[in-house]
Design a protein around this motif. Structure first.
Motif: not given
Length: 378
Positions: A21-30, A121-132
């Motif tokens: 796609r023309p753009g992506y958001v890489l969301a998460g701090d891993e 790059v949205a590395d200000h967000i922390r996404i745990p291994s279980d997103p719930r």
């Protein structure tokens, strides 16, 4: 595979299949998954000899979104394709509605340059291994990104990796490199390093070099190498830093650098682990953790240290008398991170200067609240 690996694999398949796609958001701090995505993009779309002409690393704290989109829109005279990594996406979601900024983003993606790829790059967000189990604040940040950029951009979740996924990665990587990696050896490597993929990937490569031509990694090999890694680990470095022992801290830093390839990924990896360790100490200090039994309640899954380091880290954290001292350290690490990513002539010198500052008593005049907040968000 878990959420992070699955989302990353989908993105990598799109890169390999030239179906981007023309753009992506890489969301998460891993950072392990981020570096994996970045390497794939560079290998597929950015020839080494054209890198200066077709790769842009932009920071929205320094370059506004209008300039970034203009660069994406303007064809390069020297390269057939452009790749733009746009960091500090959080600036679009602070201080006002940013209606003009989002209108410009919508206008660009309605008619994007087919010869450009924009990666936010949205590395200000922390996404745990279980997103719930995502923190409510991170969940709100993530939903705002999906609502505003999700219509035009693919969203790649760089979620934290759990131990099961770390084990699967070791097995898959061993198969790919035609190495026999015993199951108990893989479990020991994962347990010892707490499913920290940056450390696991580094130690995995060292194990392959250590075992050499036999192409077989056993439990004994892991015990030998991981114990050596522990003795020269970042926890020893932070112990020297917290004790204000500059000479020992610099000697340990040189040991870490000599044990790695010394390249950009290695330097950033060491800095990432320093930031992570000081954040752990900050939580330990704020929650007044006094023994290793309580530490597993204070630190959430995916943010815990290996079991062998728990007592040491509690002792180190208690050397700091206040939250301010630790946020000062995080601010210094954030400053070094920006310097490393601006391609300094000598990355080793950046890390040496950082370690000396961290191991020194703070000078008169403390940082303001804004600086402390920035350090906390590192």
């Amino acid at each position: 595979m878990g959420a992070g690996f699955a989302s990353t694999e989908r993105f990598l398949n799109e890169v390999r299949g030239n179906a981007l796609r023309p753009g992506y958001v890489l969301a998460g701090d891993e950072i392990f998954l981020y570096e994996r995505c970045r390497r794939a993009v560079l290998e597929a779309l950015v020839p080494q000899e054209l890198r200066d002409f077709c790769l842009s690393d932009l920071d929205l704290a320094e370059t506004n979104i209008f300039e970034a989109l203009d660069r994406a829109r303007t064809p390069s005279l020297m390269a057939p394709f452009q790749v733009l990594f746009v960091r500090n996406l959080k600036t679009l979601y602070t201080r006002g509605a940013k209606k003009e900024e989002f209108a410009a983003i919508d206008a660009y993606f309605r008619s994007p340059n087919p010869q450009a790829l924009v990666l936010f790059v949205a590395d200000h967000i922390r996404i745990p291994s279980d997103p719930r189990r995502m923190d409510m604040e991170d969940k709100n940040r993530y939903e705002r990104i999906r609502e505003t950029l999700g219509e035009w951009c693919g969203v790649v979740e760089l979620a934290r990796v759990d131990e099961a996924d770390a084990l699967r990665w070791i097995t898959s990587e061993a198969k790919r490199q035609e190495v026999q990696f015993d199951a108990d050896a893989a479990r020991e490597l994962t347990d010892a390093l707490g499913a920290d993929m940056m450390l696991i990937a580094s130690e995995f490569e060292k194990l392959l070099l250590y075992t050499g031509a036999k192409r077989h990694v056993t439990l004994g090999d892991v015990e030998t190498m991981v114990l050596a890694a522990k003795q020269r680990s970042l926890y020893e470095l932070t112990d020297a830093i917290s004790a204000k022992d500059k000479a020992r801290a610099l000697a340990l830093l040189h040991g870490l650098l000599n044990a790695s390839d010394g390249g950009e990924d290695s330097a950033i990896g060491h800095l990432y682990m320093l930031a992570r360790t000081f954040r752990q100490m900050l939580v330990i200090l704020e929650k007044n953790v006094r023994d290793s039994r309580a530490i597993w309640q204070a630190l959430w899954q995916g943010f815990r240290m290996p079991p062998f380091a728990a007592d040491d880290l509690i002792r180190q954290a208690r050397r700091y008398k206040s939250r301010r001292e630790l946020t000062r350290a995080l601010r210094l690490i954030a400053k070094a991170d920006l310097e490393l990513r601006s391609q300094p002539a000598d990355k080793r010198l950046v890390l040496e200067r950082l370690v000396q500052e961290l191991a020194s008593e703070p000078k008169a005049g403390q940082p303001g609240e804004a600086s402390q907040q920035y350090a906390m968000e590192l």
